[in-house]
Scaffold this motif. Structure first.
Motif, mmCIF file in Angstrom:
data_model
loop_
_atom_site.group_PDB
_atom_site.id
_atom_site.type_symbol
_atom_site.label_atom_id
_atom_site.label_comp_id
_atom_site.label_asym_id
_atom_site.label_seq_id
_atom_site.Cartn_x
_atom_site.Cartn_y
_atom_site.Cartn_z
ATOM 1 N N VAL A 160 -58.389 98.672 -143.775
ATOM 2 C CA VAL A 160 -58.424 97.038 -143.451
ATOM 3 C C VAL A 160 -57.421 96.963 -142.356
ATOM 4 O O VAL A 160 -57.363 95.847 -141.634
ATOM 5 C CB VAL A 160 -57.999 96.325 -144.711
ATOM 6 N N GLU A 218 -58.690 95.371 -139.316
ATOM 7 C CA GLU A 218 -58.982 93.934 -139.401
ATOM 8 C C GLU A 218 -57.885 93.045 -139.402
ATOM 9 O O GLU A 218 -58.086 91.807 -138.868
ATOM 10 C CB GLU A 218 -59.886 93.779 -140.605
ATOM 11 N N TYR A 255 -63.230 94.142 -146.042
ATOM 12 C CA TYR A 255 -62.836 92.876 -145.527
ATOM 13 C C TYR A 255 -63.222 92.937 -143.986
ATOM 14 O O TYR A 255 -62.671 93.847 -143.441
ATOM 15 C CB TYR A 255 -61.564 92.543 -145.885
ATOM 16 N N LYS A 256 -63.909 91.686 -143.446
ATOM 17 C CA LYS A 256 -64.030 91.587 -141.955
ATOM 18 C C LYS A 256 -63.300 90.335 -141.734
ATOM 19 O O LYS A 256 -63.768 89.197 -142.257
ATOM 20 C CB LYS A 256 -65.377 91.521 -141.845
ATOM 21 N N ALA A 257 -62.711 90.141 -140.785
ATOM 22 C CA ALA A 257 -61.957 89.052 -140.120
ATOM 23 C C ALA A 257 -63.151 88.052 -139.648
ATOM 24 O O ALA A 257 -63.746 88.440 -138.769
ATOM 25 C CB ALA A 257 -60.976 89.530 -139.003
ATOM 26 N N LYS A 264 -57.194 92.256 -135.959
ATOM 27 C CA LYS A 264 -58.358 91.464 -135.311
ATOM 28 C C LYS A 264 -58.166 89.967 -135.809
ATOM 29 O O LYS A 264 -58.412 89.065 -134.880
ATOM 30 C CB LYS A 264 -59.753 91.942 -135.804
ATOM 31 N N CYS A 265 -57.617 89.913 -136.859
ATOM 32 C CA CYS A 265 -57.606 88.282 -137.279
ATOM 33 C C CYS A 265 -56.123 87.841 -136.895
ATOM 34 O O CYS A 265 -55.954 86.460 -137.241
ATOM 35 C CB CYS A 265 -57.828 88.238 -138.843
#
Length: 189
Positions: free
Chosen positions: A118, A121, A99-101, A124-125
């Motif tokens: 994760v 991320e 998963y990438k934000a 980051k999100c």
């Protein structure tokens, strides 16, 4: 990933993940932390959201929610469960291990899912001022017959505190009652 997806698809097909009751931590955190900071709702990310119990609960309170889960069956169930609120929920089938934000949220919730890769991320999100609510099993869970037992799926003592050390801790607790769990609520300042 296909094995993980199929494993979770089978669980959702069997109905073992059908509860739509929100976790008590989310309900408590909503009253104590979320509502005072975001009285008009906001945007939320539900990681490993499954059949949508938390996404739906938040959508009923005027939140716009992105639900992400590896199981296409779980996400299909979430779409059905949240039909009346589908305009407030974005449903995505995605491998959470990678998963990438892509955007920032006011609230990120993670319940009973552990993928350490994760963690960065999740930070980051989060928008500045946003909240992370995380609850999952600890190694103490190995004392019980049910639930996960592999260390890969169990937190070490105080692991969430270390993983999210740059967030302001609003609530942290590790308990050993009918299961071994850690609860974390942190704010991105």
């Amino acid at each position: 990933m296909n094995n993980e997806r199929e494993n979770w698809n089978e669980r959702y097909r069997s109905g073992s993940r059908a509860s739509m009751e929100p976790d008590s931590l989310l309900v408590r955190a909503y009253d104590e932390f979320i509502q005072p900071l975001f009285p008009r709702g906001g945007s939320a990310l539900d990681i490993a959201g499954g059949a949508g119990r938390h996404a739906l609960w938040l959508a009923q309170r005027e939140w716009r929610v992105s639900l992400v889960d590896v199981s296409d069956v779980g996400v299909a169930n979430a779409r059905k469960n949240a039909a009346a609120f589908k305009d407030r929920i974005d449903f995505r089938v995605e491998d959470l291990r990678t998963y990438k934000a892509t955007k920032r949220y006011d609230l990120v919730v993670v319940f009973y899912y552990l993928e350490r890769s994760v963690f960065p991320e999740l930070i980051k999100c989060l928008r500045t001022g946003g909240l992370l609510i995380y609850k999952t099993y600890t190694r103490e869970q190995q004392r019980f017959k049910a639930g996960p037992s592999h260390p890969m799926h169990l937190l070490n003592a105080n692991e969430l505190l270390r993983a999210f050390k740059n967030l302001r801790v609003l609530h942290y607790q590790e308990t050993l009652r009918d299961r071994g769990v850690a609860e974390f609520v942190g704010r991105n300042l």
